[in-house]
Design a protein around this motif. Sequence first.
Motif, PDB file in Angstrom:
ATOM      1  N   LEU A 296     110.329   4.381 111.431  1.00  0.00           N
ATOM      2  CA  LEU A 296     110.863   4.798 110.138  1.00  0.00           C
ATOM      3  C   LEU A 296     110.310   3.942 109.008  1.00  0.00           C
ATOM      4  CD1 LEU A 296     114.613   5.485 110.974  1.00  0.00           C
ATOM      5  CD2 LEU A 296     112.972   7.144 110.106  1.00  0.00           C
ATOM      6  N   ALA A 297     110.136   2.647 109.282  1.00  0.00           N
ATOM      7  CA  ALA A 297     109.621   1.742 108.254  1.00  0.00           C
ATOM      8  C   ALA A 297     108.248   2.197 107.770  1.00  0.00           C
ATOM      9  CB  ALA A 297     109.542   0.320 108.792  1.00  0.00           C
ATOM     10  N   MET A 298     107.396   2.653 108.686  1.00  0.00           N
ATOM     11  CA  MET A 298     106.066   3.110 108.291  1.00  0.00           C
ATOM     12  C   MET A 298     106.163   4.313 107.353  1.00  0.00           C
ATOM     13  SD  MET A 298     103.803   1.070 109.488  1.00  0.00           S
ATOM     14  CE  MET A 298     102.254   1.955 109.550  1.00  0.00           C
ATOM     15  N   ALA A 299     107.109   5.196 107.610  1.00  0.00           N
ATOM     16  CA  ALA A 299     107.299   6.347 106.721  1.00  0.00           C
ATOM     17  C   ALA A 299     107.846   5.900 105.368  1.00  0.00           C
ATOM     18  CB  ALA A 299     108.239   7.356 107.366  1.00  0.00           C
ATOM     19  N   TYR A 300     108.784   4.960 105.375  1.00  0.00           N
ATOM     20  CA  TYR A 300     109.386   4.502 104.125  1.00  0.00           C
ATOM     21  C   TYR A 300     108.408   3.704 103.271  1.00  0.00           C
ATOM     22  CZ  TYR A 300     113.898   5.785 106.217  1.00  0.00           C
ATOM     23  OH  TYR A 300     114.947   6.472 106.793  1.00  0.00           O
ATOM     24  N   LEU A 301     107.512   2.955 103.908  1.00  0.00           N
ATOM     25  CA  LEU A 301     106.547   2.158 103.144  1.00  0.00           C
ATOM     26  C   LEU A 301     105.592   3.033 102.343  1.00  0.00           C
ATOM     27  CD1 LEU A 301     105.673  -0.646 105.730  1.00  0.00           C
ATOM     28  CD2 LEU A 301     106.928  -0.925 103.588  1.00  0.00           C
ATOM     29  N   ALA A 302     105.435   4.281 102.763  1.00  0.00           N
ATOM     30  CA  ALA A 302     104.563   5.201 102.027  1.00  0.00           C
ATOM     31  C   ALA A 302     105.215   5.708 100.748  1.00  0.00           C
ATOM     32  CB  ALA A 302     104.184   6.380 102.924  1.00  0.00           C
ATOM     33  N   GLN A 303     106.480   5.349 100.518  1.00  0.00           N
ATOM     34  CA  GLN A 303     107.199   5.785  99.324  1.00  0.00           C
ATOM     35  C   GLN A 303     107.288   4.608  98.352  1.00  0.00           C
ATOM     36  OE1 GLN A 303     110.859   7.965 100.406  1.00  0.00           O
ATOM     37  NE2 GLN A 303     110.063   8.088 102.496  1.00  0.00           N
ATOM     38  N   THR A 324     111.345  -8.203 107.927  1.00  0.00           N
ATOM     39  CA  THR A 324     109.971  -8.711 107.935  1.00  0.00           C
ATOM     40  C   THR A 324     109.597  -9.272 109.295  1.00  0.00           C
ATOM     41  OG1 THR A 324     110.049  -9.196 105.563  1.00  0.00           O
ATOM     42  CG2 THR A 324     108.404 -10.373 106.868  1.00  0.00           C
ATOM     43  N   ARG A 325     110.481 -10.039 109.912  1.00  0.00           N
ATOM     44  CA  ARG A 325     110.181 -10.613 111.228  1.00  0.00           C
ATOM     45  C   ARG A 325     109.976  -9.526 112.275  1.00  0.00           C
ATOM     46  NH1 ARG A 325     114.268 -14.226 109.568  1.00  0.00           N
ATOM     47  NH2 ARG A 325     115.839 -13.146 110.837  1.00  0.00           N
ATOM     48  N   ALA A 326     110.851  -8.522 112.281  1.00  0.00           N
ATOM     49  CA  ALA A 326     110.722  -7.443 113.261  1.00  0.00           C
ATOM     50  C   ALA A 326     109.433  -6.660 113.040  1.00  0.00           C
ATOM     51  CB  ALA A 326     111.935  -6.525 113.171  1.00  0.00           C
ATOM     52  N   PHE A 327     109.102  -6.411 111.795  1.00  0.00           N
ATOM     53  CA  PHE A 327     107.892  -5.654 111.482  1.00  0.00           C
ATOM     54  C   PHE A 327     106.642  -6.426 111.906  1.00  0.00           C
ATOM     55  CE2 PHE A 327     104.616  -3.693 108.892  1.00  0.00           C
ATOM     56  CZ  PHE A 327     104.986  -2.354 108.870  1.00  0.00           C
ATOM     57  N   CYS A 328     106.643  -7.722 111.667  1.00  0.00           N
ATOM     58  CA  CYS A 328     105.505  -8.557 112.066  1.00  0.00           C
ATOM     59  C   CYS A 328     105.339  -8.584 113.583  1.00  0.00           C
ATOM     60  CB  CYS A 328     105.671  -9.973 111.526  1.00  0.00           C
ATOM     61  SG  CYS A 328     105.361 -10.149 109.759  1.00  0.00           S
ATOM     62  N   ARG A 329     106.450  -8.607 114.300  1.00  0.00           N
ATOM     63  CA  ARG A 329     106.355  -8.599 115.764  1.00  0.00           C
ATOM     64  C   ARG A 329     105.642  -7.347 116.259  1.00  0.00           C
ATOM     65  NH1 ARG A 329     111.718 -10.592 115.633  1.00  0.00           N
ATOM     66  NH2 ARG A 329     112.555  -8.483 115.962  1.00  0.00           N
ATOM     67  N   ARG A 330     105.882  -6.231 115.611  1.00  0.00           N
ATOM     68  CA  ARG A 330     105.323  -4.964 116.085  1.00  0.00           C
ATOM     69  C   ARG A 330     103.910  -4.712 115.555  1.00  0.00           C
ATOM     70  NH1 ARG A 330     106.992  -0.735 118.883  1.00  0.00           N
ATOM     71  NH2 ARG A 330     106.134   1.334 118.467  1.00  0.00           N
ATOM     72  N   TYR A 331     103.664  -5.027 114.279  1.00  0.00           N
ATOM     73  CA  TYR A 331     102.394  -4.647 113.661  1.00  0.00           C
ATOM     74  C   TYR A 331     101.489  -5.830 113.314  1.00  0.00           C
ATOM     75  CZ  TYR A 331     104.628  -0.090 113.221  1.00  0.00           C
ATOM     76  OH  TYR A 331     105.253   1.105 113.492  1.00  0.00           O
ATOM     77  N   GLY A 332     101.976  -7.051 113.449  1.00  0.00           N
ATOM     78  CA  GLY A 332     101.140  -8.220 113.236  1.00  0.00           C
ATOM     79  C   GLY A 332     100.959  -8.618 111.789  1.00  0.00           C
ATOM     80  N   VAL A 333     101.503  -7.826 110.868  1.00  0.00           N
ATOM     81  CA  VAL A 333     101.429  -8.162 109.437  1.00  0.00           C
ATOM     82  C   VAL A 333     102.780  -7.870 108.815  1.00  0.00           C
ATOM     83  CG1 VAL A 333      98.957  -7.679 109.239  1.00  0.00           C
ATOM     84  CG2 VAL A 333     100.610  -5.849 108.829  1.00  0.00           C
ATOM     85  N   PRO A 334     103.124  -8.524 107.700  1.00  0.00           N
ATOM     86  CA  PRO A 334     104.404  -8.231 107.032  1.00  0.00           C
ATOM     87  C   PRO A 334     104.364  -6.855 106.376  1.00  0.00           C
ATOM     88  CG  PRO A 334     103.154  -9.822 105.765  1.00  0.00           C
ATOM     89  CD  PRO A 334     102.414  -9.648 107.050  1.00  0.00           C
ATOM     90  N   PRO A 335     105.515  -6.264 106.130  1.00  0.00           N
ATOM     91  CA  PRO A 335     105.540  -4.922 105.534  1.00  0.00           C
ATOM     92  C   PRO A 335     104.881  -4.847 104.169  1.00  0.00           C
ATOM     93  CG  PRO A 335     107.755  -5.884 105.655  1.00  0.00           C
ATOM     94  CD  PRO A 335     106.862  -6.742 106.463  1.00  0.00           C
ATOM     95  N   SER A 336     104.948  -5.907 103.379  1.00  0.00           N
ATOM     96  CA  SER A 336     104.313  -5.891 102.053  1.00  0.00           C
ATOM     97  C   SER A 336     102.807  -5.723 102.183  1.00  0.00           C
ATOM     98  CB  SER A 336     104.651  -7.171 101.297  1.00  0.00           C
ATOM     99  OG  SER A 336     104.253  -8.309 102.051  1.00  0.00           O
ATOM    100  N   MET A 338     101.201  -4.393 104.813  1.00  0.00           N
ATOM    101  CA  MET A 338     100.948  -3.052 105.354  1.00  0.00           C
ATOM    102  C   MET A 338     100.985  -2.018 104.238  1.00  0.00           C
ATOM    103  SD  MET A 338     100.268  -1.139 107.978  1.00  0.00           S
ATOM    104  CE  MET A 338     100.743  -2.000 109.508  1.00  0.00           C
ATOM    105  N   ARG A 339     101.983  -2.125 103.359  1.00  0.00           N
ATOM    106  CA  ARG A 339     102.079  -1.184 102.235  1.00  0.00           C
ATOM    107  C   ARG A 339     100.838  -1.256 101.354  1.00  0.00           C
ATOM    108  NH1 ARG A 339     107.459  -0.886  98.649  1.00  0.00           N
ATOM    109  NH2 ARG A 339     107.807   1.052  99.806  1.00  0.00           N
ATOM    110  N   ALA A 340     100.364  -2.467 101.066  1.00  0.00           N
ATOM    111  CA  ALA A 340      99.190  -2.634 100.212  1.00  0.00           C
ATOM    112  C   ALA A 340      97.941  -2.072 100.893  1.00  0.00           C
ATOM    113  CB  ALA A 340      98.997  -4.109  99.892  1.00  0.00           C
ATOM    114  N   GLN A 341      97.818  -2.275 102.201  1.00  0.00           N
ATOM    115  CA  GLN A 341      96.667  -1.759 102.925  1.00  0.00           C
ATOM    116  C   GLN A 341      96.642  -0.245 102.923  1.00  0.00           C
ATOM    117  OE1 GLN A 341      97.113  -3.616 106.763  1.00  0.00           O
ATOM    118  NE2 GLN A 341      96.178  -5.548 106.132  1.00  0.00           N
ATOM    119  N   ARG A 342      97.802   0.371 103.135  1.00  0.00           N
ATOM    120  CA  ARG A 342      97.863   1.829 103.169  1.00  0.00           C
ATOM    121  C   ARG A 342      97.626   2.428 101.781  1.00  0.00           C
ATOM    122  NH1 ARG A 342     102.841   4.019 106.621  1.00  0.00           N
ATOM    123  NH2 ARG A 342     101.556   5.896 106.482  1.00  0.00           N
ATOM    124  N   ALA A 343      98.101   1.741 100.741  1.00  0.00           N
ATOM    125  CA  ALA A 343      97.873   2.223  99.372  1.00  0.00           C
ATOM    126  C   ALA A 343      96.405   2.162  99.006  1.00  0.00           C
ATOM    127  CB  ALA A 343      98.701   1.413  98.385  1.00  0.00           C
TER     128      ALA A 343
END
Length: 346
Positions: A296-303, A324-336, A338-343
């Motif tokens: 869900l976080a990946m979908a929300y970060l696109a907004q 942030t900790r949970a997201f880093c465990r799964r994707y290796g980067v913080p959500p901020s 990831m959002r910047a990379q996808r943008a």
Amino acid sequence: MSVASPYQRQRHVLAAAAHGVDRFIAAQGSDPLTLMSRAGLAPQQIENPCLQVDLGAYCRLMETAAAQTGNGNFGLWFGQQFEPEQLGLIGRIALASPTLGSALDNLARLFHLHQQVTETRFYQAEGLLRLEYRILDGHIVERRQDAELTLGMFANVLRRCLGRGWAPERVEFEHPRPGDWREHERAFDAPVYFGRRSNALVFRNRELQRAMPGRDLAQLPRLCEELSRVGGGSGPIALAFMDRVRSEIRASLSEGAPHIEAVAELLRLPRWTLQRRLAEHGYSYSELVEEVRCDLAMAYLAQPQLPLADIASLLGYSEPSAFTRAFCRRYGVPPSRMRAQRAAVS
């Protein structure tokens, strides 16, 4: 009041749900054939209203249309102009019902034949009526457009009986509040709330005995039989166990961290049985919760209108740092990041 039979063999929706979507896409300035191809659909799949279309592909089409047309409220406005006759058999059943109450009852009771792996409920709570809808397939993560167009379709059943000026007391959606959310209040002429457990029209308990303008008791049994035939209805059959668990975890996130006892109760299972069956699928309960949250976080970060703190709250985290900790465990980067990379690549 009725509760739809939610657990079916497959996940399909009858093509009537996409009636006119090609013209609506074209009116937004985009090519419907291109968008259908991206969603994995062929034009001929939506030509016959009684054909079965994969529900995942249908939801992808609506999300793709919203993204490619630049109209983030594509589903909202597609649903507002969608008349009950266009919905095929389930719409004709509602219109042929003797009263508004029976129309809504039939809509909830039979909607699983029109669209599988879906829960539709019509009931009274706290002095108000609720017509609720949600997709139960936990793998269909992005489904905002579907929710908004479906509630618009439902509202038009009530408007057909009570007049175009009818409005609910409030509207509820399970997805986060979009940036252009005031359009939702204009469309429904009512307060709209986001991040709720389910999608719902909430309205006064009155005028349920008003006659439906197109009531046809002679045709109603035949329409119900035909819907059962084309919808593949032969009684409730269990949705895949993991999909059921994912669905209830997702619905529970709006109330905070989903405790295993609460999810087990929703599934009508003892806690130890839930734990054992999850282990058989290679999961612990906490691992599955984290997976659902991160999807869900990946979908929300696109907004872009959603602050990270709001995303953390929507996912049931007590504070942004836990997210942030949970997201880093799964994707290796913080959500901020990831959002910047996808943008940067969009």
